[in-house]
Design an enzyme around this catalytic site. Structure first.
Site, PDB file in Angstrom:
ATOM      1  N   GLY A  57       2.124  11.991   1.868  1.00 33.04           N
ATOM      2  CA  GLY A  57       3.409  11.776   1.209  1.00 33.04           C
ATOM      3  C   GLY A  57       3.787  10.339   0.940  1.00 33.04           C
ATOM      4  O   GLY A  57       4.883  10.065   0.455  1.00 33.04           O
ATOM      5  N   GLN A  58       2.881   9.397   1.257  1.00 35.44           N
ATOM      6  CA  GLN A  58       3.234   8.002   0.966  1.00 35.44           C
ATOM      7  C   GLN A  58       3.430   7.822  -0.537  1.00 35.44           C
ATOM      8  O   GLN A  58       2.821   8.518  -1.335  1.00 35.44           O
ATOM      9  CB  GLN A  58       2.127   7.025   1.427  1.00 35.44           C
ATOM     10  N   GLU A  59       4.233   6.865  -0.878  1.00 33.42           N
ATOM     11  CA  GLU A  59       4.606   6.662  -2.280  1.00 33.42           C
ATOM     12  C   GLU A  59       3.388   6.568  -3.192  1.00 33.42           C
ATOM     13  O   GLU A  59       3.337   7.165  -4.256  1.00 33.42           O
ATOM     14  CB  GLU A  59       5.463   5.400  -2.415  1.00 33.42           C
TER      15      GLU A  59
END
Length: 162
Positions: A57-59
């Site tokens: 889910g990191q940018e």
């Protein structure tokens, strides 16, 4: 083997996605590190097979979420109930997903995670903020939970023999 149902587990980094995946799988807490790419596990509930994709889910990884959408029947969106600052980003990502052609038939389960934390938002607060009531063309459900204790999975989790 019967039909395999594809599930994607999405949400911002540190929401608890991987912990939830392994709660489903083994009914135990697995200490995780940030997911780069994805984890995938097969889970069987009452003879129904689910292929569960837990996507980082990191940018920098969110733009590649759509590569996982094909044939997805269920979206599990994990929300960190303490992370008020980024709820607007979660909302943005949710509606971007729901607008995607490949997800037009997908049902959505939202886990309001970290309900054990002081000052967390309730599932009702999160539902209101995400304007879930405006979602008409996808079945959806929001569930309070705590990934670390497994609370909130009773109705859903195979390891708890529902």
């Amino acid at each position: 083997m019967g039909l395999m149902h594809k599930v994607i587990i999405v949400g911002l980094d540190n929401a608890g996605k991987t912990t939830i995946l392994y709660q489903f799988l083994m009914n135990e807490v697995v200490h995780t590190s940030p997911t780069i790419g994805s984890n995938v596990e097969e889970i069987v509930v009452k003879n129904t097979h689910f292929l569960m994709w837990d996507i980082g889910g990191q940018e920098s990884l969110r733009s590649s979420w759509n590569t996982y959408y094909s044939n997805t029947e269920f979206i599990i969106l994990v929300v960190d109930s303490t992370d008020r600052e980024r709820l607007s980003i979660t909302k943005e990502e949710l509606y971007r997903m729901l607008a995607h052609e490949d997800l037009r038939k997908a049902a959505v389960l939202i886990f309001a995670n970290k309900q054990d934390m002081k000052g967390c938002m309730s599932a009702a607060d999160i539902s209101k903020y995400l304007t879930l009531s405006s979602i008409k063309d996808h079945p959806w459900h929001i569930q309070s939970c705590c990934a670390l204790t497994g609370e909130g999975y009773v109705e859903i989790c195979p390891a708890r023999k529902c």
